[in-house]
Design an enzyme around this catalytic site. Structure first.
Site, PDB file in Angstrom:
ATOM      1  N   GLY A   1       3.641  -0.718   4.380  1.00  0.00           N
ATOM      2  CA  GLY A   1       2.064  -1.399   4.137  1.00  0.00           C
ATOM      3  C   GLY A   1       2.107  -2.451   3.648  1.00  0.00           C
ATOM      4  O   GLY A   1       2.118  -3.673   4.503  1.00  0.00           O
TER       5      GLY A   1
ATOM      6  N   TYR B   1     -10.652  10.155  -1.818  1.00  0.00           N
ATOM      7  CA  TYR B   1     -11.766   9.837  -0.899  1.00  0.00           C
ATOM      8  C   TYR B   1     -12.341  11.183  -0.572  1.00  0.00           C
ATOM      9  O   TYR B   1     -11.933  12.205  -0.918  1.00  0.00           O
ATOM     10  CB  TYR B   1     -11.574   8.842   0.220  1.00  0.00           C
ATOM     11  CG  TYR B   1     -11.206   7.387  -0.259  1.00  0.00           C
ATOM     12  CD1 TYR B   1     -11.827   6.843  -1.240  1.00  0.00           C
ATOM     13  CD2 TYR B   1     -10.103   6.870  -0.163  1.00  0.00           C
ATOM     14  CE1 TYR B   1     -11.757   5.525  -1.724  1.00  0.00           C
ATOM     15  CE2 TYR B   1      -9.711   5.622  -0.340  1.00  0.00           C
ATOM     16  CZ  TYR B   1     -10.518   5.053  -1.265  1.00  0.00           C
ATOM     17  OH  TYR B   1     -10.036   3.887  -2.096  1.00  0.00           O
TER      18      TYR B   1
HETATM   19  C1  FNR Z   1      -3.931   0.331   0.990  1.00  0.00           C
HETATM   20  N1  FNR Z   1      -3.622   1.585   1.346  1.00  0.00           N
HETATM   21  C2  FNR Z   1      -4.441   2.312   1.990  1.00  0.00           C
HETATM   22  N2  FNR Z   1      -4.354   3.578   2.431  1.00  0.00           N
HETATM   23  C3  FNR Z   1      -5.212   3.975   3.394  1.00  0.00           C
HETATM   24  O1  FNR Z   1      -5.147   5.277   3.500  1.00  0.00           O
HETATM   25  N3  FNR Z   1      -6.253   3.435   3.704  1.00  0.00           N
HETATM   26  C4  FNR Z   1      -6.565   2.146   3.476  1.00  0.00           C
HETATM   27  O2  FNR Z   1      -7.659   1.418   4.058  1.00  0.00           O
HETATM   28  C5  FNR Z   1      -5.681   1.597   2.577  1.00  0.00           C
HETATM   29  N4  FNR Z   1      -5.897   0.090   2.108  1.00  0.00           N
HETATM   30  C6  FNR Z   1      -4.940  -0.342   1.296  1.00  0.00           C
HETATM   31  C7  FNR Z   1      -5.160  -1.692   1.216  1.00  0.00           C
HETATM   32  C8  FNR Z   1      -4.319  -2.516   0.421  1.00  0.00           C
HETATM   33  C9  FNR Z   1      -4.497  -3.854   0.143  1.00  0.00           C
HETATM   34  C10 FNR Z   1      -2.968  -1.808  -0.115  1.00  0.00           C
HETATM   35  C11 FNR Z   1      -2.042  -2.468  -0.776  1.00  0.00           C
HETATM   36  C12 FNR Z   1      -2.911  -0.594   0.262  1.00  0.00           C
HETATM   37  C13 FNR Z   1      -2.267   2.309   0.986  1.00  0.00           C
HETATM   38  C14 FNR Z   1      -1.170   1.845   2.026  1.00  0.00           C
HETATM   39  O3  FNR Z   1      -1.544   2.396   3.331  1.00  0.00           O
HETATM   40  C15 FNR Z   1       0.131   2.404   1.586  1.00  0.00           C
HETATM   41  O4  FNR Z   1       0.081   3.809   1.559  1.00  0.00           O
HETATM   42  C16 FNR Z   1       0.480   1.930   0.143  1.00  0.00           C
HETATM   43  O5  FNR Z   1       0.382   0.463   0.401  1.00  0.00           O
HETATM   44  C17 FNR Z   1       2.170   2.093   0.150  1.00  0.00           C
HETATM   45  O6  FNR Z   1       3.037   1.542   1.115  1.00  0.00           O
HETATM   46  P1  FNR Z   1       3.796  -0.031   0.853  1.00  0.00           P
HETATM   47  O7  FNR Z   1       2.781  -0.914   0.785  1.00  0.00           O
HETATM   48  O8  FNR Z   1       4.659   0.321  -0.522  1.00  0.00           O
HETATM   49  O9  FNR Z   1       4.452  -0.036   2.002  1.00  0.00           O
HETATM   50  C1  8K6 Z   2      -0.320   4.279  -8.789  1.00  0.00           C
HETATM   51  C2  8K6 Z   2      -0.614   3.202  -8.019  1.00  0.00           C
HETATM   52  C3  8K6 Z   2      -2.161   3.173  -7.649  1.00  0.00           C
HETATM   53  C4  8K6 Z   2      -2.725   1.848  -6.916  1.00  0.00           C
HETATM   54  C5  8K6 Z   2      -4.039   2.102  -6.610  1.00  0.00           C
HETATM   55  C6  8K6 Z   2      -4.516   1.054  -5.715  1.00  0.00           C
HETATM   56  C7  8K6 Z   2      -5.748   1.561  -5.075  1.00  0.00           C
HETATM   57  C8  8K6 Z   2      -6.239   0.631  -3.877  1.00  0.00           C
HETATM   58  C9  8K6 Z   2      -6.794   1.302  -2.887  1.00  0.00           C
HETATM   59  C10 8K6 Z   2      -6.815   0.636  -1.428  1.00  0.00           C
HETATM   60  C11 8K6 Z   2      -8.187   0.747  -0.905  1.00  0.00           C
HETATM   61  C12 8K6 Z   2      -8.889  -0.647  -1.391  1.00  0.00           C
HETATM   62  C13 8K6 Z   2      -8.376  -1.688  -1.285  1.00  0.00           C
HETATM   63  C14 8K6 Z   2      -9.211  -3.179  -1.622  1.00  0.00           C
HETATM   64  C15 8K6 Z   2      -8.590  -4.306  -1.494  1.00  0.00           C
HETATM   65  C16 8K6 Z   2      -9.633  -5.381  -1.470  1.00  0.00           C
HETATM   66  C17 8K6 Z   2      -8.979  -6.583  -1.114  1.00  0.00           C
HETATM   67  C18 8K6 Z   2     -10.047  -7.787  -1.145  1.00  0.00           C
END
Ligand code: FNR
Ligand code: 8K6
Length: 350
Positions: free
Chosen positions: A319, A182
């Protein structure tokens, strides 16, 4: 054995966490049409108040930062009031909560913010993302406009104002979202930063905007209440470049001097290795940065506890398992089985 996760941890003289488990920031797209947090969101966070610290889902600092539907903001009085309901409820339940401050930069889309009067997507450089938005195939990413010097000054001011609004809304502090491709992260990687002015080309220049945001927020609300999340390894919304290593070497050395509440890795799986970092994102950061570090990324409580025991990081953020288990902390403490996460759980707030 996860005992060390249940030790209190002092971030500094102001803030002590009741345990070492953080709820990672998790975007849920459940705010109302004015991007105001709802009562259901207050209840969702309150169910998780046993975490040592909740980091909120990413919260928009201003309208043109929006790239997903119904992501909450912190730039209108109604949004501040809505968050106050959340923070009050979390505090009553004995928890602590930081707001994650967000601008998506080139990942934004005017579809979400054109009613605010602006239709411009902004980023460090006019380099667009390929393809369409997740689950919105009809919307393609735009080529952003490279921000001017004056617009950068305004962005820094808007981050600081959002931090002040967070404190006004009752948050215990803020985490600056400098990760996951971002806006702030776009300045730190050569893929997205092609500037030739004082914000581009060299490590010092590429770190200038991120550090200006850190410094403006620290000056406004205190460095003891300011954390930062970074992704030295490009893995989402971004292509990696071996020259990025020098940018993060410089950034981390500068952050070391600033005594933030914590630094948090932005990654989905911390087992991922990056050639140009010489290993995982957390091992790279730990080798340069000696202050409080939050590890994250596909950790079980047992793996995270072992990593803390081995001094790989100090605090563990969780997460997806926290989406599946509102009572994650109690289950780990009691040794109870966890419900497995699945993507279908994202459609409702439990
Ligand atoms: C995220 N992650 C994420 N990271 C962040 O900095 N801001 C955010 O708003 C979000 N949103 C988000 C939504 C969803 C649905 C997922 C699955 C993940 C990343 C999150 O904080 C985290 O780094 C990862 O999910 C890895 O941790 P876990 O899930 O393996 O414990
Ligand atoms: C190598 C793994 C990469 C995974 C990328 C996932 C990106 C997710 C970014 C999280 C922020 C937006 C989540 C939006 C969730 C919508 C749920 C309705």
């Amino acid at each position: 054995m996860t005992d060390n996760l249940f030790q209190p941890f002092a971030l500094n003289e102001t803030i002590t966490l009741q345990n070492r488990i953080l709820m990672a920031p998790l975007t849920r797209c459940m705010a109302d049409e004015e991007l105001v947090p709802t009562q259901a969101m207050a209840e969702y966070y309150t169910r998780r108040a046993e975490a040592g610290l909740i980091i909120s889902e990413a919260v928009l600092i201003r309208p043109d930062g929006q790239g997903y539907p119904n992501t909450p903001g912190l730039f209108t009085p109604a949004q501040i009031d809505g968050w106050r309901v959340v923070t009050d409820a979390v505090h009553k339940a004995g928890g602590k909560i930081f707001a994650q401050l967000w601008h998506t930069g080139r990942v934004a889309h005017p579809h979400f913010f054109e009613k605010s009067g602006s239709t411009q997507v902004i980023a460090p450089s006019a380099v667009g993302l390929e393809g369409s938005l997740p689950r919105m195939r009809e919307l393609n990413y735009h080529v952003p406009k490279a921000v001017s010097h004056d617009e950068i000054v305004q962005l820094v001011a808007d981050y600081a104002q959002a931090a002040a609004n967070a404190i006004d809304a009752g948050f215990d502090g803020v985490e600056i979202h400098g990760a996951n491709g971002y806006l702030i992260d776009q300045f730190l990687h050569h893929d997205s930063n092609r500037r030739t002015d004082e914000y581009g080309q060299t490590a010092e220049n590429m770190a200038r905007f991120p550090l200006a945001v850190v410094d403006a927020i620290s000056a406004r609300i205190g460095n003891d209440r300011t954390g930062l999340r970074v992704s030295p390894g490009a893995y989402v919304n971004m292509a990696g470049d071996s020259r990025d290593r020098a940018v993060f070497d410089y950034l981390l050395a500068e952050l070391e001097l600033r005594d933030l509440a914590f630094l948090h890795i932005g990654i989905f799986d911390d087992a991922m290795e990056f050639d140009y970092l010489g290993g995982s994102a957390s091992s790279y950061v730990r080798s340069i940065y000696s202050k409080t570090l939050v590890g994250v990324g596909s950790y079980s409580a047992e793996m995270g506890s072992a990593a803390i025991a081995a001094d790989k990081f100090d605090l563990l953020a969780i997460g997806r398992p926290f989406i599946a288990n509102p009572d994650y902390v109690a289950r780990v403490r009691e040794g109870d089985e966890l419900v497995e996460y699945s993507d279908e759980m994202l459609t409702s707030l439990v």
